[in-house]
Design a protein around this motif. Structure first.
Motif, short mmCIF file in Angstrom:
data_model
loop_
_atom_site.label_atom_id
_atom_site.label_comp_id
_atom_site.label_asym_id
_atom_site.label_seq_id
_atom_site.Cartn_x
_atom_site.Cartn_y
_atom_site.Cartn_z
N VAL A 271 19.32 -11.16 9.85
CA VAL A 271 18.97 -10.09 10.71
C VAL A 271 20.21 -10.03 12.02
O VAL A 271 20.76 -9.16 12.43
N VAL A 272 20.37 -11.36 12.56
CA VAL A 272 21.46 -11.79 13.60
C VAL A 272 22.90 -11.35 12.93
O VAL A 272 23.60 -10.62 13.51
N ALA A 273 23.04 -11.64 11.47
CA ALA A 273 24.28 -11.36 10.99
C ALA A 273 24.58 -9.84 11.21
O ALA A 273 25.84 -9.29 11.39
N VAL A 274 23.68 -9.06 10.27
CA VAL A 274 23.82 -7.43 10.36
C VAL A 274 23.78 -7.21 11.56
O VAL A 274 24.80 -5.99 11.80
N THR A 275 23.28 -7.64 12.71
CA THR A 275 23.28 -6.92 13.91
C THR A 275 24.61 -7.18 14.52
O THR A 275 25.18 -6.30 15.12
N ALA A 276 25.12 -8.42 14.44
CA ALA A 276 26.39 -8.70 15.02
C ALA A 276 27.50 -7.91 14.11
O ALA A 276 28.39 -7.22 14.82
N ILE A 277 27.55 -7.55 12.76
CA ILE A 277 28.20 -6.57 12.19
C ILE A 277 28.16 -5.26 12.83
O ILE A 277 29.22 -4.63 13.20
N PHE A 278 27.03 -4.49 12.97
CA PHE A 278 26.70 -3.41 13.64
C PHE A 278 27.35 -3.20 14.92
O PHE A 278 28.05 -2.23 15.25
N LEU A 279 27.32 -4.29 15.65
CA LEU A 279 27.59 -4.27 17.20
C LEU A 279 29.23 -4.64 17.21
O LEU A 279 29.81 -3.73 18.01
N ALA A 280 29.88 -5.03 16.25
CA ALA A 280 31.04 -5.29 16.01
C ALA A 280 31.71 -3.92 15.69
O ALA A 280 32.97 -3.60 16.15
N LEU A 281 31.19 -3.24 14.87
CA LEU A 281 31.74 -1.84 14.54
C LEU A 281 31.43 -0.97 15.61
O LEU A 281 32.25 0.21 15.84
N VAL A 282 30.50 -0.88 16.47
CA VAL A 282 30.26 0.08 17.64
C VAL A 282 31.12 -0.45 18.83
O VAL A 282 31.39 0.41 19.59
N LEU A 283 31.09 -1.95 19.19
CA LEU A 283 31.69 -2.25 20.56
C LEU A 283 33.17 -2.68 20.00
O LEU A 283 33.77 -3.68 20.39
N LYS A 284 33.87 -1.70 19.38
CA LYS A 284 35.56 -2.03 19.12
C LYS A 284 36.04 -1.96 20.65
O LYS A 284 35.66 -1.39 21.51
N PRO A 285 37.03 -2.84 20.56
CA PRO A 285 37.97 -3.13 22.03
C PRO A 285 38.56 -1.80 22.31
O PRO A 285 38.78 -1.65 23.59
N THR A 286 38.81 -0.93 21.47
CA THR A 286 39.57 0.34 21.87
C THR A 286 38.42 1.21 22.41
O THR A 286 38.73 2.38 23.20
N GLN A 287 37.14 1.21 22.37
CA GLN A 287 36.13 1.89 22.95
C GLN A 287 35.74 1.49 24.47
O GLN A 287 36.48 0.40 24.63
N THR A 288 35.05 1.99 25.22
CA THR A 288 34.69 1.51 26.53
C THR A 288 33.50 0.45 26.63
O THR A 288 32.95 0.59 27.59
N GLY A 289 33.59 -0.43 25.77
CA GLY A 289 32.55 -1.45 25.76
C GLY A 289 31.07 -1.06 25.96
O GLY A 289 30.58 -0.38 24.97
N LEU A 290 30.42 -1.70 26.71
CA LEU A 290 29.12 -1.35 26.86
C LEU A 290 28.80 0.14 27.04
O LEU A 290 27.52 0.61 26.66
N GLN A 291 29.47 0.89 27.64
CA GLN A 291 29.40 2.39 27.79
C GLN A 291 29.13 2.99 26.24
O GLN A 291 28.24 3.73 26.21
N ALA A 292 29.88 2.57 25.43
CA ALA A 292 29.95 3.18 24.19
C ALA A 292 28.75 2.71 23.45
O ALA A 292 28.29 3.39 22.50
N ALA A 293 28.34 1.49 23.70
CA ALA A 293 27.21 0.89 22.87
C ALA A 293 25.92 0.96 23.63
O ALA A 293 24.93 0.37 23.13
#
Length: 199
Positions: free
Chosen positions: A91-113
């Protein structure tokens, strides 16, 4: 012992100097005794980390190396919380993958996620309602997220646990964002002065 680990050779050498009649020179015997002791104390020594699941899912989900690196960092960060005690490693691994896809450095960090847990629940519901990942994906990053959500909908991973894990990790990052070393020191100094403990 975890706070101050010692190499097994050093332990055997020191023990042999203190009790030469009881200690044999075979290092593996001490290792066996350690396992017997742990067994008798009803402790579990085996610890499963999310890293293996992350590497296994890399090819399955088609995630790039930079996304794997970001997921790896998120997994490293989760050890600063109680998440390893609350959720299974997959569950932690899949969550990390999900967050990595959502929290891209090109996005606005926590605002985007900030609403990523809600987005996951909504996307999962959309997938159940019959929307395909191809119709809803507008770019490759969003396409990867949609593919992950589709994969999650078909898997038996506990989505509720994943949402809670996502919220915990995002909370950790929000605390880090607000943390100030200067403010922390000032508050500690004020507390010490207020209690007259500085004398």
């Amino acid at each position: 012992m975890e706070e101050c680990p010692q190499h097994i050779r050093v332990v055997v050498t020191e023990a042999r100097n203190l009790w030469p009649e009881f200690i044999v020179s075979d290092i593996s015997k001490l290792g066996e005794c350690e396992f017997f002791l742990i067994s008798e104390m009803n402790c579990q020594l085996i610890l499963h980390h999310p890293y293996r699941t992350l590497l296994d899912l890399q090819s399955t989900l088609g995630i790039a190396q930079d996304e794997v690196s970001l997921s790896w960092s998120i997994i490293n960060d989760h050890y600063l919380t109680d998440i390893p005690l609350l959720f299974p490693p997959h569950v932690v691994a899949v969550t990390a993958i999900f967050l990595a896809l959502v929290l891209k450095p090109t996005q606005t960090g926590l605002q985007a996620a900030a609403n990523s847990a809600t987005a996951l629940a909504h996307a999962t519901q959309s997938m159940k309602d019959g929307l395909s990942a191809e119709n809803t994906a507008s770019n490759s990053s969003q396409g990867k997220v949609q593919f992950l959500v589709k994969w999650l909908a078909e898997s038996e991973i506990d989505i509720k646990a994943m949402i809670e894990c996502t919220q915990e990790i995002i909370s950790l990052y929000e605390v880090w964002e607000r943390y100030s070393e200067k403010t922390c020191k000032e508050q500690i100094a004020r507390f010490v002065k207020g209690r007259a403990m500085d004398k």
